[in-house]
Design a protein around this motif. Structure first.
Motif, PDB file in Angstrom:
ATOM      1  N   UNK A 191       5.993 -13.313   2.500  1.00 28.28           N
ATOM      2  CA  UNK A 191       5.088 -13.973   1.549  1.00 28.28           C
ATOM      3  C   UNK A 191       4.512 -12.913   0.607  1.00 28.28           C
ATOM      4  N   UNK A 192       4.931 -12.909  -0.661  1.00 25.85           N
ATOM      5  CA  UNK A 192       4.419 -11.903  -1.601  1.00 25.85           C
ATOM      6  C   UNK A 192       3.004 -12.230  -2.042  1.00 25.85           C
ATOM      7  N   UNK A 193       2.379 -11.274  -2.726  1.00 19.17           N
ATOM      8  CA  UNK A 193       1.002 -11.473  -3.177  1.00 19.17           C
ATOM      9  C   UNK A 193       0.741 -10.688  -4.446  1.00 19.17           C
ATOM     10  N   UNK A 194      -0.177 -11.218  -5.241  1.00 14.36           N
ATOM     11  CA  UNK A 194      -0.807 -10.480  -6.331  1.00 14.36           C
ATOM     12  C   UNK A 194      -2.256 -10.242  -5.939  1.00 14.36           C
ATOM     13  N   UNK A 195      -2.699  -9.014  -6.009  1.00 18.79           N
ATOM     14  CA  UNK A 195      -4.087  -8.695  -5.686  1.00 18.79           C
ATOM     15  C   UNK A 195      -4.939  -8.923  -6.930  1.00 18.79           C
ATOM     16  N   UNK A 196      -5.973  -9.761  -6.786  1.00 20.28           N
ATOM     17  CA  UNK A 196      -6.813 -10.107  -7.938  1.00 20.28           C
ATOM     18  C   UNK A 196      -8.249  -9.620  -7.795  1.00 20.28           C
ATOM     19  N   UNK A 197      -8.617  -9.064  -6.651  1.00 23.36           N
ATOM     20  CA  UNK A 197      -9.932  -8.429  -6.523  1.00 23.36           C
ATOM     21  C   UNK A 197      -9.870  -7.363  -5.445  1.00 23.36           C
ATOM     22  N   UNK A 198     -10.672  -6.323  -5.625  1.00 25.43           N
ATOM     23  CA  UNK A 198     -10.793  -5.255  -4.631  1.00 25.43           C
ATOM     24  C   UNK A 198     -12.246  -4.855  -4.508  1.00 25.43           C
ATOM     25  N   UNK A 199     -12.627  -4.486  -3.299  1.00 30.46           N
ATOM     26  CA  UNK A 199     -13.984  -3.993  -3.101  1.00 30.46           C
ATOM     27  C   UNK A 199     -14.122  -2.561  -3.608  1.00 30.46           C
ATOM     28  N   UNK A 200     -15.357  -2.209  -3.950  1.00 31.60           N
ATOM     29  CA  UNK A 200     -15.663  -0.827  -4.292  1.00 31.60           C
ATOM     30  C   UNK A 200     -15.990  -0.033  -3.040  1.00 31.60           C
ATOM     31  N   UNK A 201     -16.421   1.211  -3.241  1.00 30.36           N
ATOM     32  CA  UNK A 201     -16.671   2.077  -2.083  1.00 30.36           C
ATOM     33  C   UNK A 201     -17.798   3.061  -2.386  1.00 30.36           C
ATOM     34  N   UNK A 202     -18.578   3.366  -1.366  1.00 35.03           N
ATOM     35  CA  UNK A 202     -19.527   4.474  -1.376  1.00 35.03           C
ATOM     36  C   UNK A 202     -19.390   5.195  -0.048  1.00 35.03           C
ATOM     37  N   UNK A 203     -19.066   6.472  -0.089  1.00 36.52           N
ATOM     38  CA  UNK A 203     -19.012   7.296   1.113  1.00 36.52           C
ATOM     39  C   UNK A 203     -20.121   8.341   1.059  1.00 36.52           C
ATOM     40  N   UNK A 204     -20.766   8.562   2.205  1.00 38.10           N
ATOM     41  CA  UNK A 204     -21.841   9.555   2.249  1.00 38.10           C
ATOM     42  C   UNK A 204     -21.996  10.079   3.673  1.00 38.10           C
ATOM     43  N   UNK A 205     -22.825  11.100   3.806  1.00 36.57           N
ATOM     44  CA  UNK A 205     -23.163  11.666   5.103  1.00 36.57           C
ATOM     45  C   UNK A 205     -24.657  11.481   5.337  1.00 36.57           C
ATOM     46  N   UNK A 206     -25.027  11.164   6.573  1.00 38.40           N
ATOM     47  CA  UNK A 206     -26.444  11.101   6.938  1.00 38.40           C
ATOM     48  C   UNK A 206     -26.666  12.069   8.089  1.00 38.40           C
ATOM     49  N   UNK A 382      12.251 -18.158  -3.530  1.00 38.30           N
ATOM     50  CA  UNK A 382      11.508 -19.356  -3.879  1.00 38.30           C
ATOM     51  C   UNK A 382      10.100 -19.429  -3.340  1.00 38.30           C
ATOM     52  N   UNK A 383       9.664 -18.456  -2.541  1.00 39.91           N
ATOM     53  CA  UNK A 383       8.309 -18.465  -1.994  1.00 39.91           C
ATOM     54  C   UNK A 383       7.304 -18.064  -3.073  1.00 39.91           C
ATOM     55  N   UNK A 384       6.299 -18.910  -3.282  1.00 39.38           N
ATOM     56  CA  UNK A 384       5.279 -18.606  -4.276  1.00 39.38           C
ATOM     57  C   UNK A 384       4.392 -17.465  -3.801  1.00 39.38           C
ATOM     58  N   UNK A 385       4.032 -16.551  -4.694  1.00 42.26           N
ATOM     59  CA  UNK A 385       3.091 -15.492  -4.307  1.00 42.26           C
ATOM     60  C   UNK A 385       1.689 -16.048  -4.128  1.00 42.26           C
ATOM     61  N   UNK A 386       0.911 -15.393  -3.273  1.00 46.36           N
ATOM     62  CA  UNK A 386      -0.470 -15.756  -3.009  1.00 46.36           C
ATOM     63  C   UNK A 386      -1.370 -14.805  -3.794  1.00 46.36           C
ATOM     64  N   UNK A 387      -2.402 -15.358  -4.427  1.00 46.36           N
ATOM     65  CA  UNK A 387      -3.420 -14.508  -5.048  1.00 46.36           C
ATOM     66  C   UNK A 387      -4.426 -14.113  -3.969  1.00 46.36           C
ATOM     67  N   UNK A 388      -4.560 -12.817  -3.731  1.00 44.35           N
ATOM     68  CA  UNK A 388      -5.416 -12.357  -2.646  1.00 44.35           C
ATOM     69  C   UNK A 388      -6.465 -11.378  -3.158  1.00 44.35           C
TER      70      UNK A 388
END
Length: 453
Positions: A191-206, A382-388
């Motif tokens: 099942x193929x996919x097109x990625x339409x959103x991604x999360x951002x990131x913050x990395x740090x040390x405490x 013939x499998x439709x891609x999923x928007x993920x």
């Protein structure tokens, strides 16, 4: 509309013809331990860039290695035929560190096939992305129906620190009508996919400090808090009882349109029996449109070397994945305020920023996205891609959106839910890889058609 320069049946036959050589070159790339992290031998990153440049030159591209204060990237270009659009093809040649070697079933830098999967660090993320681009170029040979710009980055896994400078310095050369970023995943095997959103990131040390120096745990324990206990207590405030992130000020929303059955998710994540999911809402919301916070590591005495002494300081590395719509700078400020506000027993808390990246949302409509979906249907019978959405982060996509606002950005990928990218025993499903290569070749043909329509 004029007829395509090369027929779909010719494209299919050409990709099939090229796959054995593509796989052999993929294995050669996997053998290069190009890790851009500090403390590793960066001569291997140089070797990796040279190997990629050689592959692009072999496809007839005008190719050079470039850098802007960071690790080497590779740019290869071929001008568009008259009236045809130009497509930028992105991937990265650097890889993650391997971690604990004892957890690998085979040498991470010696590719091995088992049960239809190719195992090795970078086999999926993202050297297969590079080779999917190369496969499409080789399939067309001198009959390439579009212009291409290949941009193969050399420090994506280490945060892409120099990428924005590279894009700015080579902006005219990289300008294109369509941008294909081959660094994501498909929805499932088959099942193929097109990625339409991604999360951002913050990395740090405490870092938490309670003592100027270590002291006897018997003589002082019971009245003096040790830093490791204080750190554990502080880290425990980052989630509520349900497991949702408890840091005030982070964006969150609901509404992911794809269902992710819990039994499938548990199996793909590798949860042990009895372990429960945490957080609330649909699984796809928790993964794609809500923040997540993970403790990636802790600096403290190892159990085998720990004396009977109270630990004066302890440090943890934190990673926050930000929901689409959030701002990394505001999120870091919110996290810092939370950690300082919840310091237990008056412990001294110091937060140190490592890196961040913006989330993104892509409007996946228009003729180029139609071309991509048609190409995927053709490659997957013939499998439709999923928007993920994707819970991971590719921060530079927001940079591409800002610098090239008129380009259609297609986020595709070679990974599947069992690829284990970034973990031990990373692997590539070879059957899916063949479909990805075919899909990209079909995509270039269909983009050319759409551009002439």
């Amino acid at each position: 509309m004029t007829s395509p320069i090369i027929s779909e049946s010719e494209v299919r036959a050409a990709v099939e013809r090229e796959l054995p050589g593509v796989r052999a070159d993929l294995e050669r790339l996997v053998r290069i331990p190009g890790i851009a992290f500090e403390g590793f031998d960066h001569s291997h990153v140089e070797r990796s860039a040279e190997a990629v440049a050689e592959l692009l030159r072999g496809c007839g591209l005008d190719t050079r290695i470039v850098r802007s204060g960071g690790q080497p990237a590779v740019i290869g270009t071929r001008a568009a035929p008259p009236g045809a659009p130009t497509v930028l093809l992105y991937a990265h040649h650097d890889v993650q560190p391997v971690g604990d070697l004892s957890l690998w079933e085979s040498d991470p830098f010696e590719p091995v096939e088992r049960d239809g999967r190719l195992y090795g660090r970078g086999a999926a993320d993202d050297k297969a992305g590079i080779m999917a681009h190369v496969a499409a170029l080789r399939a067309f040979g001198d009959r390439l129906p579009v212009g291409v710009v290949l941009f193969i980055e050399g420090e994506e896994e280490y945060g892409s620190d120099s990428l924005e400078r590279l894009l700015a310095e080579h902006r005219d050369e990289l300008a294109s009508d369509v941008i294909v970023i081959a660094d994501s995943a498909n929805w499932d095997i088959g099942v193929p996919a097109l990625t339409t959103s991604l999360r951002g990131i913050v990395n740090c040390f405490v870092e938490v400090r309670t003592l100027e120096h270590a002291v006897h745990s018997g003589m002082f324990g019971g009245a003096v808090p040790d830093a490791l206990t204080a750190l554990v207590r502080l880290l425990g405030t980052l989630h509520d009882d349900a497991g949702d992130v408890a840091v005030e000020g982070l964006a969150a929303r609901e509404g992911a349109s794809v269902d992710y059955p819990e039994d499938r998710f548990r199996a793909e994540a590798g949860l042990v029996d009895g372990a429960r999911l945490f957080g609330t809402g649909r699984i796809t919301d928790r993964l794609w449109t809500k923040p997540a916070l993970a403790i990636l590591g802790v600096d403290a005495p190892s159990t085998g070397e720990a004396p009977n002494a109270l630990v004066p300081s302890a440090r943890a590395k934190l990673s926050v994945r930000l929901a689409p719509g959030d701002d990394p700078k505001k999120a870091y400020a919110a996290l810092t305020a939370h950690l300082e506000r919840h310091a237990p027993w008056g412990a001294r808390v110091t937060v140190t920023f490592e890196h961040d990246g913006s989330p993104c949302v892509i409007d996946a409509t228009g003729p180029m996205f139609d071309a991509a979906r048609a190409a995927f249907r053709g490659a997957w019978d013939g499998t439709d891609p999923v928007d993920i959405g994707v819970g991971g982060s590719i921060p530079f996509i927001a940079t591409f959106q800002e610098m090239f606002p008129r380009a259609a950005i297609l986020v595709t990928g070679v990974e599947d839910p069992h690829a284990r990218a970034h973990g031990p025993n990373e692997s590539l499903h070879l059957g899916e890889f063949a479909r990805v290569c075919l899909a990209e070749a079909l995509l270039l043909a269909k983009v050319a058609e759409a551009g002439r329509a």
